[in-house]
Design an enzyme around this catalytic site. Structure first.
Site, PDB file in Angstrom:
ATOM      1  N   ASN A 304       1.391   1.109  -3.347  1.00 56.27           N
ATOM      2  CA  ASN A 304       0.344   0.102  -3.220  1.00 56.27           C
ATOM      3  C   ASN A 304      -0.640   0.227  -4.392  1.00 56.27           C
ATOM      4  O   ASN A 304      -1.805   0.567  -4.234  1.00 56.27           O
ATOM      5  CB  ASN A 304      -0.391   0.271  -1.882  1.00 56.27           C
ATOM      6  CG  ASN A 304      -1.128  -0.976  -1.460  1.00 56.27           C
ATOM      7  OD1 ASN A 304      -1.233  -1.930  -2.205  1.00 56.27           O
ATOM      8  ND2 ASN A 304      -1.655  -0.970  -0.254  1.00 56.27           N
ATOM      9  N   HIS A 335      -8.695   2.463   6.656  1.00 59.44           N
ATOM     10  CA  HIS A 335      -7.531   2.082   7.459  1.00 59.44           C
ATOM     11  C   HIS A 335      -7.841   2.031   8.963  1.00 59.44           C
ATOM     12  O   HIS A 335      -7.059   1.452   9.715  1.00 59.44           O
ATOM     13  CB  HIS A 335      -6.374   3.046   7.217  1.00 59.44           C
ATOM     14  CG  HIS A 335      -5.581   2.743   5.984  1.00 59.44           C
ATOM     15  ND1 HIS A 335      -5.948   3.210   4.731  1.00 59.44           N
ATOM     16  CD2 HIS A 335      -4.450   2.016   5.796  1.00 59.44           C
ATOM     17  CE1 HIS A 335      -5.064   2.786   3.834  1.00 59.44           C
ATOM     18  NE2 HIS A 335      -4.153   2.062   4.441  1.00 59.44           N
TER      19      HIS A 335
END
Length: 432
Positions: A304, A335
């Protein structure tokens, strides 16, 4: 982002594809003004948000509006700190709502709410990237004197690029982070210089996505037919962990390629608007490097990629003490701070630290190519198994599943690196 959310996200991203192609086509026409381009992207973002999130879309619209208000009312020195605090506070409250549903009520959360959280995380990237650009004078904000003298309609006209950037539809549900300067340069670019999408480039990405989806279907059958972490025995648990993590990775790769294709279809994947010294457009999925590297640190930088660069700029470069640990701690917060994420990101930070020391010492003592080849092969296998361990830990939702993973033979792999980290750190201290 939970991998289970990626399938419905892919459906909505696919539905937005024709509008991305239409936008790119309209931008090649002189009659399509800059104001109309901003409005097209903003309207598309609103419609996509309502279609994907329903009434939960207001949880994305409110922080976007507040971010623009803060940008207009605060000085460049204050804007980043305040927008960062507000955006992370809002996102954390929404994540706490997910915790309440999952852990207290013991209910499955609404898929629309999960998509909203995913979009909020991406909005946080754009908000903090823009505020950092303003704070570092890479983007010139409108001065306070001009704002006071401007009418309401003029202020809305000046704020339109910010609203459009925060909610433009090709990046609303996924995709590599696009800086505000790149976004603005693309939208305001001349129609004669406007990049058009490449048919063959998009076709190649479509074939890659199709191949990944076929592999995913085959691997899902293998995973569903085999024993899970609850029923596996001894060394069988290693195969279960590896195959499960492989399914997660294929899902992410496919989604990232679709996001990248959507941005390219809209024209935002070009080098237009790149400033001198600024890193060019890099897609999130570098599958070859991720699957062949024998270094956890390189895997971390390539996994990512736009998010890794954003974390490096936002946290790592400003960390005074233990910047690596601070970066992974913030990543766990961003997250959602689920138990598996806290454990997984802390383990990941330890593994990266160990990786630096292990390969530094190995390069000093390994000279012959046969030994180096053997070393690379063993460290590649170990890296893949450690990454699989971290990925399964981050993705599991229940404490019981996390305990099963930690209590299995799979914990041997990160433990080996932890022991080497302790021994090599002591040796490094003696050398110093």
């Amino acid at each position: 982002m939970d991998w289970l959310q990626l399938h419905p996200l892919s459906l909505y991203q696919g539905a937005a594809f024709p509008f991305a192609l239409l936008f790119n086509y309209l931008c090649s026409m002189d009659s399509f003004s800059i104001h109309a381009r901003y409005l097209f992207l903003l309207t598309g973002g609103h419609l996509l948000a309502l279609a994907a999130m329903g009434s939960y879309a207001v949880l994305v619209f409110i922080p976007a509006l507040c971010a623009v208000v803060l940008i207009y009312t605060l000085s460049p020195q204050e804007v980043h700190r305040c927008t960062f605090f507000f955006q992370m506070s809002w996102q954390t409250l929404c994540h706490l709502g997910l915790h309440y549903t999952e852990y207290y009520l013991q209910e499955a959360p609404s898929m629309r709410f999960c998509i909203t959280l995913s979009s909020l995380m991406l909005l946080t990237q754009r908000v903090t990237s823009l505020s950092l650009d303003i704070c570092e004078r890479k983007v010139e904000a409108v001065s306070r004197d001009i704002r006071i003298k401007s009418s309401l309609s003029q202020q809305l006209h000046e704020a339109l690029p910010y609203f459009s950037y925060l909610l433009f539809f090709p990046a609303l549900l996924g995709g590599p982070l696009c800086s505000f300067k790149r976004f603005q340069a693309h939208v305001q670019g001349s129609s004669s210089l406007h990049p058009r999408y490449s048919f063959w480039s998009l076709t190649w990405r479509a074939l890659q996505i199709l191949g990944l989806e076929c592999l995913k279907v085959a691997l899902r059958r293998v995973v569903s037919a085999g024993a899970g972490l609850r029923n596996c025995q001894q060394l069988e648990c290693i195969y279960v962990m590896w195959s499960t993590a492989g399914l997660f990775k294929l899902t992410y790769y496919s989604h990232w390629l679709l996001d990248d294709s959507l941005l390219h279809a809209a024209g935002f994947g070009s080098e237009l608007g790149q400033s001198p010294g600024e890193e060019g457009y890099i897609p999130d999925a570098d599958i070859w490097t991720l699957e062949t590297t024998h270094r956890i640190s390189l895997f971390t930088r390539k996994w990512n990629q736009s998010t890794a660069r954003w974390l490096r700029r936002l946290i790592f470069q400003h960390g005074r003490a233990w910047p690596l640990l601070q970066t992974f701690a913030f990543s766990a917060w961003w997250h959602g701070l689920h138990p598996g994420q806290v454990f997984g990101f802390f383990c990941w930070a330890m593994m990266v630290e160990a990786d630096y020391l292990i390969h530094t010492f190995a390069n000093l003592f390994i000279r012959t190519w046969p030994v180096r080849l053997l070393y690379r092969t063993l460290t590649w296998a170990h890296t893949q198994l450690i990454i699989a361990y971290i990925m399964v830990a981050v993705e599991v939702r229940s404490l019981s599943s996390l305990w099963l993973l930690c209590n299995s033979y799979n914990s041997v792999f990160p433990m080996v690196y932890c022991v080497l980290l302790f021994l090599l750190a002591r040796r490094k201290h003696k050398f110093n």
